[in-house]
Design a protein around this motif. Sequence first.
Motif, PDB file in Angstrom:
ATOM      1  N   ALA A  68       0.817  -1.217   0.000  1.00 28.60           N
ATOM      2  CA  ALA A  68       0.000   0.000   0.000  1.00 28.60           C
ATOM      3  C   ALA A  68       0.848   1.263   0.000  1.00 28.60           C
ATOM      4  CB  ALA A  68      -0.963  -0.021   1.179  1.00 28.60           C
ATOM      5  N   CYS A  69       1.523   1.498  -1.117  1.00 29.29           N
ATOM      6  CA  CYS A  69       2.239   2.754  -1.315  1.00 29.29           C
ATOM      7  C   CYS A  69       2.246   3.059  -2.801  1.00 29.29           C
ATOM      8  CB  CYS A  69       3.668   2.697  -0.752  1.00 29.29           C
ATOM      9  SG  CYS A  69       4.698   1.396  -1.442  1.00 29.29           S
ATOM     10  N   LYS A  92      -1.313   2.343  -3.392  1.00 29.59           N
ATOM     11  CA  LYS A  92      -2.033   2.944  -2.270  1.00 29.59           C
ATOM     12  C   LYS A  92      -3.239   3.703  -2.811  1.00 29.59           C
ATOM     13  CE  LYS A  92      -0.621   6.579   0.238  1.00 29.59           C
ATOM     14  NZ  LYS A  92       0.189   7.346   1.209  1.00 29.59           N
ATOM     15  N   LYS A  93      -2.980   4.506  -3.817  1.00 29.75           N
ATOM     16  CA  LYS A  93      -4.082   5.266  -4.422  1.00 29.75           C
ATOM     17  C   LYS A  93      -5.182   4.318  -4.906  1.00 29.75           C
ATOM     18  CE  LYS A  93      -1.601   9.477  -5.947  1.00 29.75           C
ATOM     19  NZ  LYS A  93      -0.773   9.502  -4.758  1.00 29.75           N
ATOM     20  N   PHE A 149      -5.814   1.155  -3.831  1.00 34.23           N
ATOM     21  CA  PHE A 149      -6.466   0.472  -2.704  1.00 34.23           C
ATOM     22  C   PHE A 149      -7.447   1.398  -1.995  1.00 34.23           C
ATOM     23  CE2 PHE A 149      -2.636  -2.570  -1.902  1.00 34.23           C
ATOM     24  CZ  PHE A 149      -3.018  -3.329  -2.993  1.00 34.23           C
ATOM     25  N   ILE A 150      -7.054   2.663  -1.859  1.00 36.78           N
ATOM     26  CA  ILE A 150      -7.915   3.556  -1.075  1.00 36.78           C
ATOM     27  C   ILE A 150      -8.922   4.257  -1.963  1.00 36.78           C
ATOM     28  CG2 ILE A 150      -6.152   3.879   0.703  1.00 36.78           C
ATOM     29  CD1 ILE A 150      -5.583   6.624  -0.353  1.00 36.78           C
ATOM     30  N   LYS A 171     -10.811   8.094  -2.735  1.00 34.55           N
ATOM     31  CA  LYS A 171     -12.000   8.707  -2.150  1.00 34.55           C
ATOM     32  C   LYS A 171     -11.658   9.910  -1.295  1.00 34.55           C
ATOM     33  CE  LYS A 171     -15.036   4.810  -1.435  1.00 34.55           C
ATOM     34  NZ  LYS A 171     -15.454   3.936  -0.345  1.00 34.55           N
ATOM     35  N   HIS A 172     -12.600  10.832  -1.226  1.00 37.85           N
ATOM     36  CA  HIS A 172     -12.524  11.876  -0.222  1.00 37.85           C
ATOM     37  C   HIS A 172     -13.434  11.470   0.931  1.00 37.85           C
ATOM     38  CE1 HIS A 172     -10.466  14.136  -3.212  1.00 37.85           C
ATOM     39  NE2 HIS A 172     -10.408  15.205  -2.470  1.00 37.85           N
ATOM     40  N   ASN A 173     -13.049  11.850   2.121  1.00 36.66           N
ATOM     41  CA  ASN A 173     -13.859  11.500   3.288  1.00 36.66           C
ATOM     42  C   ASN A 173     -14.664  12.704   3.755  1.00 36.66           C
ATOM     43  OD1 ASN A 173     -12.880   8.786   3.723  1.00 36.66           O
ATOM     44  ND2 ASN A 173     -10.919   9.813   3.989  1.00 36.66           N
ATOM     45  N   GLU A 193       6.904   9.869  -3.105  1.00 35.87           N
ATOM     46  CA  GLU A 193       5.512  10.222  -3.360  1.00 35.87           C
ATOM     47  C   GLU A 193       5.290  11.735  -3.438  1.00 35.87           C
ATOM     48  OE1 GLU A 193       2.714   7.860  -1.112  1.00 35.87           O
ATOM     49  OE2 GLU A 193       3.539   6.079  -2.042  1.00 35.87           O
ATOM     50  N   PHE A 220     -12.905   9.541  12.019  1.00 35.19           N
ATOM     51  CA  PHE A 220     -13.464   8.203  11.836  1.00 35.19           C
ATOM     52  C   PHE A 220     -13.807   7.517  13.153  1.00 35.19           C
ATOM     53  CE2 PHE A 220     -11.521   8.980   7.755  1.00 35.19           C
ATOM     54  CZ  PHE A 220     -12.470   8.487   6.885  1.00 35.19           C
ATOM     55  N   SER A 254     -14.301  16.495   2.885  1.00 28.91           N
ATOM     56  CA  SER A 254     -13.430  16.547   1.711  1.00 28.91           C
ATOM     57  C   SER A 254     -11.950  16.422   2.053  1.00 28.91           C
ATOM     58  CB  SER A 254     -13.650  17.847   0.928  1.00 28.91           C
ATOM     59  OG  SER A 254     -15.010  17.974   0.590  1.00 28.91           O
ATOM     60  N   ILE A 255     -11.646  15.530   2.979  1.00 26.81           N
ATOM     61  CA  ILE A 255     -10.228  15.265   3.247  1.00 26.81           C
ATOM     62  C   ILE A 255      -9.732  14.289   2.185  1.00 26.81           C
ATOM     63  CG2 ILE A 255      -8.540  14.464   4.926  1.00 26.81           C
ATOM     64  CD1 ILE A 255     -10.695  14.771   7.094  1.00 26.81           C
ATOM     65  N   PRO A 256      -8.691  14.624   1.443  1.00 23.69           N
ATOM     66  CA  PRO A 256      -8.169  13.637   0.490  1.00 23.69           C
ATOM     67  C   PRO A 256      -7.711  12.391   1.249  1.00 23.69           C
ATOM     68  CG  PRO A 256      -7.085  15.780   0.218  1.00 23.69           C
ATOM     69  CD  PRO A 256      -7.897  15.848   1.481  1.00 23.69           C
ATOM     70  N   ARG A 257      -8.146  11.231   0.761  1.00 23.16           N
ATOM     71  CA  ARG A 257      -7.799   9.995   1.482  1.00 23.16           C
ATOM     72  C   ARG A 257      -6.297   9.803   1.624  1.00 23.16           C
ATOM     73  NH1 ARG A 257     -11.456   4.588   1.417  1.00 23.16           N
ATOM     74  NH2 ARG A 257     -13.097   5.530   2.667  1.00 23.16           N
ATOM     75  N   LYS A 284      -4.800   3.356   7.313  1.00 22.77           N
ATOM     76  CA  LYS A 284      -4.362   2.648   6.111  1.00 22.77           C
ATOM     77  C   LYS A 284      -4.957   1.243   6.129  1.00 22.77           C
ATOM     78  CE  LYS A 284      -0.098   1.066   5.284  1.00 22.77           C
ATOM     79  NZ  LYS A 284       1.337   1.117   4.953  1.00 22.77           N
ATOM     80  N   PHE A 306      -8.626   1.531   5.353  1.00 22.99           N
ATOM     81  CA  PHE A 306      -8.905   1.886   3.958  1.00 22.99           C
ATOM     82  C   PHE A 306      -8.659   0.700   3.029  1.00 22.99           C
ATOM     83  CE2 PHE A 306      -7.858   6.679   4.564  1.00 22.99           C
ATOM     84  CZ  PHE A 306      -9.088   6.867   5.151  1.00 22.99           C
ATOM     85  N   ILE A 307      -7.581  -0.036   3.307  1.00 20.79           N
ATOM     86  CA  ILE A 307      -7.250  -1.123   2.375  1.00 20.79           C
ATOM     87  C   ILE A 307      -7.915  -2.408   2.789  1.00 20.79           C
ATOM     88  CG2 ILE A 307      -5.072   0.002   1.754  1.00 20.79           C
ATOM     89  CD1 ILE A 307      -3.576  -2.030   3.378  1.00 20.79           C
TER      90      ILE A 307
END
Lengths: 579, 579
Positions: A565-566, A570-571, A573-574, A577-579, B114, B410, B558-561, B570, B573-574
């Motif tokens: 997950a990197c 990572k993008k 797998f996750i 989405k925005h939360n 990244e 969360f 609207s927090i970017p995941r 993590k 999410f995964i």
Amino acid sequence: MSKGNNTMSLKALTLWCIWLCLLQVSLGAVRHYKFDVEYMLHGPDCHEHVVMGINGHFPGPTIRAQVGDTLDIALTNKLSTEGTVIHWHGIRQYGTPWADGTAAISQCAITAGETFHYRFVVDRPGTYLYHGHYGMQRAAGLYGSLIVDLAKGEKEPFHYDGEFNLLLSDWWHKSTHVQEVGLSSIPFKWINEPQSLLINGRGQYNCSMAANLMNTTLPQCKFRGNEECAPQILHVDPNKTYRIRIASTTSLASLNFAIGNHKLVVVEADGNYVEPFSVDDIDIYSGDSYSVLLTTNQDPKKNYWVSIGVRGRKPNTPQGLTILNYKTISASAFPTSPPPVTPRWDDYDRSKAFTKKIFALKGTEQPPLHYDRRLVLLNTQNLVNGYTKWAINNVSLTLPSTPYLGSIKFGLNGAFDAKSPPDNFSADYDILNPPSNPNSNIGSGVYMFRYNQVVDVILQNANVLSGTHSEIHPWHLHGHDFWVLGYGEGKFKVGDERKFNLKNPPLRNTAVIFPYGWTALRFKADNPGVWAFHCHIEPHLHMGMGVIFAEAVHKVNSIPRDALACGVLKKMFINKKHN
Amino acid sequence: MSKGNNTMSLKALTLWCIWLCLLQVSLGAVRHYKFDVEYMLHGPDCHEHVVMGINGHFPGPTIRAQVGDTLDIALTNKLSTEGTVIHWHGIRQYGTPWADGTAAISQCAITAGETFHYRFVVDRPGTYLYHGHYGMQRAAGLYGSLIVDLAKGEKEPFHYDGEFNLLLSDWWHKSTHVQEVGLSSIPFKWINEPQSLLINGRGQYNCSMAANLMNTTLPQCKFRGNEECAPQILHVDPNKTYRIRIASTTSLASLNFAIGNHKLVVVEADGNYVEPFSVDDIDIYSGDSYSVLLTTNQDPKKNYWVSIGVRGRKPNTPQGLTILNYKTISASAFPTSPPPVTPRWDDYDRSKAFTKKIFALKGTEQPPLHYDRRLVLLNTQNLVNGYTKWAINNVSLTLPSTPYLGSIKFGLNGAFDAKSPPDNFSADYDILNPPSNPNSNIGSGVYMFRYNQVVDVILQNANVLSGTHSEIHPWHLHGHDFWVLGYGEGKFKVGDERKFNLKNPPLRNTAVIFPYGWTALRFKADNPGVWAFHCHIEPHLHMGMGVIFAEAVHKVNSIPRDALACGVLKKMFINKKHN
């Protein structure tokens, strides 16, 4: 327990127990380790520096297991800002390629504060090591020993009464952080020779224990006792045989190991038995491991020096020393004869003679007689946009931010260079002179192998970027042993394969190329995964001296998601989405 | 374009254009920056070291935007093994708390290789800065200036003809990696005083440009020209007024800034206008920013020293210097009078006198007259399991591996200490002496505030662990400005609030506590998010000198995941899936 289970008959219970018992025997035990990786202040050579340690120890704890055991190592990254991984050097990771511990290849670096579980089976007895495989963390001190014993009741093909374990390394006073930046700068800043050589993490800077016996300007070392840098003495009884396990995780130095007045019988190399042969000393390159037998048949009224010295590069580092102590006398009595003289650094004939004595023990699996694919890999020092690099067939390896194992498994586009690097190099390349065009390219392409394909690799050495010389490089393959089919001088040419040893070539995971020479290796691509193959010299790998092998990745299953997950994965797998 | 659009009437098109135009005015421009963070070899004080740079520059590039602009900064981590983040110091991040750039608080550290997009609006003109907020990366050189201009047509409440921007810092020859380990070791290793002071990343070690004018053993600095450490000279015309923007991102040093023979009129502090006042010099603490007006009304046939010197700690670092050059003469003519004398380090009365001159410009928003909740935060130096720490109400802050913003949003259990730290400390604590029980605790608890709650914070200083003294600490609040209601001597007591200035207290994001004194702050918890509040001295924060404030996190959207995909989140999410 449910009512149904309560009514289980005695017979069923007995069968159940027997089955559990068999399961235990066939699968081995699960051994749990907790590794906390952190920086600490430590004086490996009597001078305090920042050192990478595990659980507060440098080197890290020795892992000792039995064939068939499963190791479950919970690695917690206790560094402040750095990621980390640990590679289990010599363990082939059948079925668990995600546990190979190579950042950006088999997994994502474990970020600060997180814990990752390495879980793999040790399927073969032998002398192994583990070490960092991210940035230059190995050179920063992240290493330790991993020893696999035979299963209970099994016997080694040689006898010994006791054993010692020696992990060899080299040590710099300039931090690896500074070393790394210098290697990646214009003008290029080389790391130069190490300040000291360490045996089990212990050496002495700016003094020698044998100063009084040698022609040196170094003063005599003085110990109060209990120093972190005081030598670990080998205490022996007379007329016994000891197995000495020796592994080298040097950043740069090729070493020669000797014990004053004593012969060494080599019996194991990189976890494989070899035909025993007797020598006065052994050459050991970074990534190599050996077992040698020592018979304590010398004057028991004396102690003897155990020494390591630099080979293959003009040395600027004093010998690393410890003492072989016959328990018949005091351990504090220093030997009265000088330490063994390390052979001249550039006596390559002597190095080759040692290497060529190594043959597989009778009964070792023999190589396939033919190869399916041959790579001829030219090792060159080059410039890429003015930066000094090492390149293989004109490609200097740069690692992507998504681990290859994940990007290949998930068929991602663009995570690494789609084009494989070349299988060969230009026939008219002059290996005896500096490159006519010093410029090379950065690349992240992969050599892809069919499942069970037999692969030959000819490692071809060449002249460096400027001046007229050629360096030694110990190449290490992950996920495999290879058969070392032969060594030759100059450029590999048609017909040279006729000289290959297909009868009893040693199985190794690390093999050296000598200056201006070639080394031929063969392996079977029978281990689904992605495997690094690289020069084990830490700064050389940092400068791009490696290639990536991928084989049957579609057969790899059960990869823990947190291993991958990197980067792009990572993008994925996750789900962005925005939360 | 669809057929329907083609038939759009001219009137509709005109309205559309007007709407777009209005949108542009109200929303401001989007300014894109690409920041590559990497280590490089650089000589900030004429001695080469490893320095953190951005796009090959140290300090990083100056960001210049207009009120209402959106900054989109694509930060690529080009470090070898370290994570990184950047905090936009002074920007309140309304609606974008995930972009505050605090590792483990507002986001996950960006891992090596990244890219993360910081995207936020700069809603207020002023002099700001940006810097690393992970490990001790700020002290390693990860910083730069951020200047927000008024929207077009708007006017500052003061006049100036030109401006300069000075970013002040301090520099160590020991790497921050080594500093960090020393701070976290037993025995404790303090970082000691800096080797040099830098103005815009430039200083001179082991020499002084003013050696000939002072009583010093330092030799005169010699420059060939174009050195990375050569001072940036301030070229001015006579009889003009210049705005000098000054921000301090020192790791440790409190500074005094002065320009020989010239008065300074302070007009801005931390992005807020203040009632102008004239001084000979200003004290500036780490995290502070000011604008001062300089009128070039002195002898234009001379040049003058611009100096910074250490205050508040017994100095062991020479003044940082540059030159104010009247363009009427050559810039290479050194001033003939000595640099301004830095006031005595322990003349705290002088420091307090300066601080107490700062009042909000008339028209600045006034504080609410009453508070809803009061925290009284005792600052103490302590031991935790033998490690030297700083604690607030007996809790030394340790950051969790999952960012607070995510774990609160969360509703994760166990990601940090469920219990909030205490709102107060024992009434009988003796602030004038070393703690009677030096032992303290590690904690990761959070102060939770209701939306729009008015919070008072009384920062209470105390004696250090041993000996009899008390240190200066500049406290910086993220996500907010606070009103500085007052300063007092000794222990804050009932009735002290009667002395609070509720009429024109300055709005700041950083406020100092003086030795053995208290400082009273007020703010409104009107910014949904999780905000660090901490001593801006880098080693003190590293030693736990901070607290965490959370307010109305349920309102954050609207927090970017990818800001939160680390630690427990993590895994969540995964989905802990195997592939």
